[in-house]
Design an enzyme around this catalytic site. Structure first.
Site, mmCIF file in Angstrom:
data_model
loop_
_atom_site.group_PDB
_atom_site.id
_atom_site.type_symbol
_atom_site.label_atom_id
_atom_site.label_comp_id
_atom_site.label_asym_id
_atom_site.label_seq_id
_atom_site.Cartn_x
_atom_site.Cartn_y
_atom_site.Cartn_z
ATOM 1 N N ASP A 1 0.591 -1.211 0.282
ATOM 2 C CA ASP A 1 0.175 0.024 0.620
ATOM 3 C C ASP A 1 0.648 0.694 0.041
ATOM 4 O O ASP A 1 1.304 2.345 0.718
ATOM 5 C CB ASP A 1 -0.932 0.017 0.941
ATOM 6 C CG ASP A 1 -1.931 -1.128 1.309
ATOM 7 O OD1 ASP A 1 -2.199 -1.750 0.244
ATOM 8 O OD2 ASP A 1 -2.203 -1.629 2.806
ATOM 9 N N GLU B 1 -11.570 -0.862 -3.395
ATOM 10 C CA GLU B 1 -10.925 0.013 -1.974
ATOM 11 C C GLU B 1 -10.057 0.093 -2.241
ATOM 12 O O GLU B 1 -9.464 0.578 -3.505
ATOM 13 C CB GLU B 1 -10.935 -1.537 -0.839
ATOM 14 C CG GLU B 1 -9.835 -2.558 -1.334
ATOM 15 C CD GLU B 1 -9.342 -3.295 -0.519
ATOM 16 O OE1 GLU B 1 -9.688 -3.398 0.579
ATOM 17 O OE2 GLU B 1 -8.576 -3.896 -0.517
#
Length: 321
Positions: free
Chosen positions: A42, A209
């Site tokens: 991420d 997401e």
């Protein structure tokens, strides 16, 4: 890397909900060749005012990487020495996830999420720093929260400015991607601010997401990760995009399908050794837009690594280069 161990263990249950099989698509350019510390999850990358680049990520107490040229990266420890006490309200180990970094009003702003796998009892927090470097962050507390009675999940924050106002997109499963307006002074959600719905999937578990919203020309582009993360070479993560002339939507893909109805053009998918591309962010340096993301290296036992690709624009749509 504690968060990575948790999600790998839990991924099997998640994948069982998604009737898909990991596949390496063709036709995508490989990421920029990099060296040094490549392991990341991420990533949020920024060009520092002092020169060079910082990348913050899931893992540790918000893991930090530094580079002078985007090509060679060094491990720089963590954003924080210890988790702030309030993080333990949301998980037993005080693990933060999916940071976002930006520069505004003379300082750097680091947004992040704290939660537990499989629940939307979650919070987004923010810290500030004069330099953007690890070890210089001061936590400012909660920005926005969600509870088990909410239909959204307050994780995966990303900040964007539009028409003099400050906005945060966020969301993971729980009916998808949302957006809320922030105070430009505190960087926190305005009291009573509306929660706008930007994107979802037509079927449970609504596997979208990690949003980012980017301005280019007269459009805002919503970029998000679809399908299953965090299972090494079995990950099916891919990156899709839609656009809107208004920051709060509606967002549609190039065929006109609303992202609230499952639309989204495929921007980047797994190919060759680079599987499960997602967890992305977009940054700009020296007049060039870049896409940062993680992929799972099929030639290195599915280790999550940093992917960087230039973003080009063709007929007002982004393409990876």
């Amino acid at each position: 890397m504690r968060r990575l161990r948790v999600v790998v263990v839990a991924a099997a249950a998640l994948i069982a909900l998604l009737p898909v099989t990991a596949r390496a698509d063709t036709g995508y350019p490989d990421p920029l060749a990099i060296s040094g510390q490549q392991i990341i999850h991420d990533p949020a990358v920024i060009a520092l005012k002092s020169g060079g680049y910082a990348a913050y990520s899931t893992g540790g107490v918000i893991g930090a990487r530094l580079s002078k040229d985007l090509r060679h990266w060094t491990d720089a420890g963590n954003a924080f020495a210890e988790p702030p006490a309030w993080w333990f309200e949301y998980n037993d180990t005080g693990d933060p996830w999916a940071p976002d970094i930006s520069y505004r009003a003379g300082r750097y702003w680091l947004y992040y999420a704290v939660s537990s796998w499989g629940t939307n009892h979650s919070a987004i927090g923010v810290a500030t720093s004069p330099s953007g470097l690890p070890g210089t962050w001061t936590d400012q507390g909660k920005v926005f929260t969600s509870g088990t009675t909410d239909s959204w999940n307050a994780i995966d924050p990303a900040i964007v400015r539009a028409d003099g106002r400050l906005w945060m997109s966020f969301g993971s499963y729980w009916t998808g991607i949302r957006m809320v307006e922030l105070s430009p002074v505190t960087g926190k959600a305005l009291p009573g601010a509306a929660v706008h719905h930007l994107a979802t999937r037509p079927d449970a578990p609504y596997a979208v997401e990690g949003p980012s919203v980017v301005r280019h020309g007269r459009y805002y582009y919503l970029v998000a990760s679809y399908d299953a993360c965090c299972a090494g070479v079995n990950s099916t993560y891919k990156i899709r995009v839609g656009r809107s002339t208004a920051i709060t939507g509606p967002y549609t893909d190039s065929k006109g399908t609303p992202l609230l109805e499952g639309g989204g053009d495929l921007l980047l998918a797994g190919h060759g050794r680079y599987l499960g591309t997602g967890g992305e962010s977009v940054f700009r340096t020296r007049g060039q837009d870049w896409l940062a993301y993680h992929y799972y290296d099929a030639e290195d036992n599915g280790t999550p690594k940093l992917g960087l690709n230039r973003l080009g624009w063709v007929h007002d749509w982004p393409v990876v280069k």
